[in-house]
Design an enzyme around this catalytic site. Structure first.
Site, PDB file in Angstrom:
ATOM      1  N   ASN A   1     -33.345  -0.757 -12.704  1.00 45.53           N
ATOM      2  CA  ASN A   1     -33.744  -1.640 -11.600  1.00 45.53           C
ATOM      3  C   ASN A   1     -34.684  -2.688 -12.186  1.00 45.53           C
ATOM      4  O   ASN A   1     -35.839  -2.389 -12.483  1.00 45.53           O
ATOM      5  CB  ASN A   1     -34.455  -0.798 -10.524  1.00 45.53           C
ATOM      6  CG  ASN A   1     -35.043  -1.670  -9.422  1.00 45.53           C
ATOM      7  OD1 ASN A   1     -34.710  -2.850  -9.304  1.00 45.53           O
ATOM      8  ND2 ASN A   1     -35.919  -1.084  -8.608  1.00 45.53           N
ATOM      9  N   TRP A   2     -34.154  -3.889 -12.352  1.00 48.46           N
ATOM     10  CA  TRP A   2     -34.961  -4.936 -12.994  1.00 48.46           C
ATOM     11  C   TRP A   2     -35.993  -5.535 -12.037  1.00 48.46           C
ATOM     12  O   TRP A   2     -36.809  -6.363 -12.446  1.00 48.46           O
ATOM     13  CB  TRP A   2     -34.049  -6.056 -13.534  1.00 48.46           C
ATOM     14  CG  TRP A   2     -33.144  -5.611 -14.651  1.00 48.46           C
ATOM     15  CD1 TRP A   2     -33.087  -4.364 -15.223  1.00 48.46           C
ATOM     16  CD2 TRP A   2     -32.163  -6.406 -15.334  1.00 48.46           C
ATOM     17  NE1 TRP A   2     -32.126  -4.345 -16.217  1.00 48.46           N
ATOM     18  CE2 TRP A   2     -31.547  -5.578 -16.309  1.00 48.46           C
ATOM     19  CE3 TRP A   2     -31.736  -7.738 -15.221  1.00 48.46           C
ATOM     20  CZ2 TRP A   2     -30.537  -6.036 -17.157  1.00 48.46           C
ATOM     21  CZ3 TRP A   2     -30.728  -8.192 -16.061  1.00 48.46           C
ATOM     22  CH2 TRP A   2     -30.144  -7.348 -17.025  1.00 48.46           C
ATOM     23  N   LYS A   3     -35.927  -5.144 -10.782  1.00 43.67           N
ATOM     24  CA  LYS A   3     -36.835  -5.674  -9.740  1.00 43.67           C
ATOM     25  C   LYS A   3     -36.869  -7.202  -9.788  1.00 43.67           C
ATOM     26  O   LYS A   3     -35.864  -7.826 -10.135  1.00 43.67           O
ATOM     27  CB  LYS A   3     -38.235  -5.075  -9.896  1.00 43.67           C
ATOM     28  CG  LYS A   3     -38.216  -3.558  -9.999  1.00 43.67           C
ATOM     29  CD  LYS A   3     -39.552  -2.951  -9.705  1.00 43.67           C
ATOM     30  CE  LYS A   3     -39.536  -1.481 -10.058  1.00 43.67           C
ATOM     31  NZ  LYS A   3     -40.596  -0.734  -9.427  1.00 43.67           N
TER      32      LYS A   3
ATOM     33  N   HIS B   1     -34.979   1.254  -1.374  1.00 43.56           N
ATOM     34  CA  HIS B   1     -36.029   1.420  -2.393  1.00 43.56           C
ATOM     35  C   HIS B   1     -37.386   1.411  -1.694  1.00 43.56           C
ATOM     36  O   HIS B   1     -37.578   0.708  -0.689  1.00 43.56           O
ATOM     37  CB  HIS B   1     -35.941   0.275  -3.418  1.00 43.56           C
ATOM     38  CG  HIS B   1     -36.815   0.500  -4.611  1.00 43.56           C
ATOM     39  ND1 HIS B   1     -38.172   0.247  -4.579  1.00 43.56           N
ATOM     40  CD2 HIS B   1     -36.541   0.978  -5.844  1.00 43.56           C
ATOM     41  CE1 HIS B   1     -38.682   0.563  -5.765  1.00 43.56           C
ATOM     42  NE2 HIS B   1     -37.714   1.004  -6.551  1.00 43.56           N
TER      43      HIS B   1
ATOM     44  N   GLU C   1     -40.032  -0.016  -2.275  1.00 43.83           N
ATOM     45  CA  GLU C   1     -40.650  -1.353  -2.110  1.00 43.83           C
ATOM     46  C   GLU C   1     -40.026  -2.094  -0.930  1.00 43.83           C
ATOM     47  O   GLU C   1     -40.690  -2.885  -0.264  1.00 43.83           O
ATOM     48  CB  GLU C   1     -40.521  -2.135  -3.434  1.00 43.83           C
ATOM     49  CG  GLU C   1     -41.463  -1.558  -4.495  1.00 43.83           C
ATOM     50  CD  GLU C   1     -40.986  -1.679  -5.930  1.00 43.83           C
ATOM     51  OE1 GLU C   1     -40.098  -2.507  -6.214  1.00 43.83           O
ATOM     52  OE2 GLU C   1     -41.501  -0.927  -6.786  1.00 43.83           O
TER      53      GLU C   1
ATOM     54  N   GLU D   1     -37.235   9.230  -5.574  1.00 40.12           N
ATOM     55  CA  GLU D   1     -38.299   8.479  -6.225  1.00 40.12           C
ATOM     56  C   GLU D   1     -39.610   8.696  -5.476  1.00 40.12           C
ATOM     57  O   GLU D   1     -39.860   8.034  -4.452  1.00 40.12           O
ATOM     58  CB  GLU D   1     -37.964   6.983  -6.205  1.00 40.12           C
ATOM     59  CG  GLU D   1     -36.697   6.619  -6.933  1.00 40.12           C
ATOM     60  CD  GLU D   1     -36.747   5.181  -7.422  1.00 40.12           C
ATOM     61  OE1 GLU D   1     -36.590   4.977  -8.625  1.00 40.12           O
ATOM     62  OE2 GLU D   1     -36.975   4.276  -6.607  1.00 40.12           O
TER      63      GLU D   1
ATOM     64  N   GLY E   1     -43.808   2.969 -10.955  1.00 41.84           N
ATOM     65  CA  GLY E   1     -44.591   1.905 -11.588  1.00 41.84           C
ATOM     66  C   GLY E   1     -46.031   2.300 -11.895  1.00 41.84           C
ATOM     67  O   GLY E   1     -46.862   1.445 -12.184  1.00 41.84           O
TER      68      GLY E   1
ATOM     69  N   SER F   1     -41.476   6.156 -13.159  1.00 42.09           N
ATOM     70  CA  SER F   1     -42.108   6.166 -14.485  1.00 42.09           C
ATOM     71  C   SER F   1     -41.313   6.960 -15.530  1.00 42.09           C
ATOM     72  O   SER F   1     -41.909   7.620 -16.382  1.00 42.09           O
ATOM     73  CB  SER F   1     -43.555   6.662 -14.390  1.00 42.09           C
ATOM     74  OG  SER F   1     -44.315   5.773 -13.593  1.00 42.09           O
TER      75      SER F   1
ATOM     76  N   GLY G   1     -37.210   1.722 -13.666  1.00 46.07           N
ATOM     77  CA  GLY G   1     -37.735   0.378 -13.397  1.00 46.07           C
ATOM     78  C   GLY G   1     -38.215  -0.268 -14.677  1.00 46.07           C
ATOM     79  O   GLY G   1     -37.439  -0.794 -15.478  1.00 46.07           O
ATOM     80  N   GLY G   2     -39.530  -0.206 -14.923  1.00 48.07           N
ATOM     81  CA  GLY G   2     -40.162  -0.897 -16.054  1.00 48.07           C
ATOM     82  C   GLY G   2     -39.436  -0.721 -17.384  1.00 48.07           C
ATOM     83  O   GLY G   2     -39.172  -1.697 -18.093  1.00 48.07           O
TER      84      GLY G   2
END
Ligand code: PEP
Length: 269
Positions: free
Chosen positions: A27-29, A115, A117, A187, A193, A231, A252-253
């Site tokens: 997930n490149w957000k 998600h 967010e 998640e 994150g 994470s 993600g990151g």
């Protein structure tokens, strides 16, 4: 001429092919530039293909670019393309949104839905998530439905009730025969994150509960993968994937770094 360059939809993912084959999704957000996206795609297509399924979910403005990069390199079958959100509506006056049909036309096979967010910053309810899932299933787009508890909910003991409620909204909407046409990402919100992943045992406790809910509601539990997200990195991935009910990861990151992402995928086997 544009339509020809984009090459149109790809065959959708068939539930029969899933059989809990591990999936590692990035997930490149809201990250990237035209240049950095090119570099990321070039890195991914140059790496040795892991045996798990790989998926990238760039911001929607980069979908066509990523699709083109994957197809020029002949990798559009090996590395799937997904979006980060979708509208629950078919078409019309919904400024800023992308429909499920549009995503299919741009070569997406998957879409993240719900998600944390989106739930937190855009007030997305369990019912809206379920409506989006239905819309995707109608056009052959495979949702990855994100669920998870906040730290407060974990501490006050309502974690499993929250997960049950999030899945319950799906059960109200999605027909029994369609359980198996989407995947789930557990998640925990406190792990996203933050650099603080759930331990393998903490994740497994929830995954086992999700697995039994899938078995109760659907006919084909082996066609639904349960990914862990929060994470995940190249140090902690292997131990997570060793758990009985963890079928991959939503990353993600670490998905913005080719080496880390590929190394996570390699540990998924
Ligand atoms: C995510 O965005 O879904 C996620 C899990 O992020 P991170 O890996 O950075 O925690």
């Amino acid at each position: 001429r544009f339509a020809a360059a984009l090459a149109g939809p790809l065959e959708s993912v068939s539930s029969g092919d899933i059989m809990r084959r591990p999936l590692v999704a990035g997930n490149w957000k809201m990250n990237g530039t035209v240049t950095s996206v090119d570099a990321l795609v070039t890195g991914l297509v140059s790496a040795d293909s892991p045996s798990c399924e790989l998926l990238v979910c760039p911001p929607s403005v980069f979908l066509a670019q990523v699709r083109a990069g994957l197809s020029v390199a002949g990798h559009e079958e090996e590395i799937g393309l997904g979006a980060q959100d979708v509208s629950q509506h078919e078409s019309g006056a919904f400024t800023g949104e992308n429909s499920a049909d549009m995503l299919v036309e741009f070569g997406c096979r998957y879409v993240l839905i719900g998600h944390s967010e989106r739930r937190q910053y855009h007030g997305e309810s369990d019912e809206a998530v379920a409506a989006k899932v239905e819309r995707c299933l109608a056009v052959g787009l495979r949702p990855i439905v994100c669920i998870g508890e906040t730290l407060e909910q974990r501490r006050n003991g309502s974690m499993l009730a929250i997960i049950a409620q999030q899945l319950g909204a799906l059960a109200q909407t999605v027909a029994r025969e369609d359980w198996g046409r989407f995947d789930i990402a557990y998640e925990p919100v406190w792990a996203i994150g933050t650099g603080e992943s759930a331990s393998p045992e903490q994740a497994q406790e929830v995954h086992a509960m999700v697995r039994s809910t899938i078995t109760d509601h659907g006919d084909s539990e082996d066609c639904t993968r349960i990914l862990y997200g929060g994470s995940v990195n190249d140090d902690n991935a292997k131990a997570l994937f060793e758990m009985a009910d963890i079928d991959g990861a939503l990353v993600g990151g670490a998905s913005l770094n080719v080496q880390s992402f590929i190394s996570i995928a390699e540990s998924a086997g």
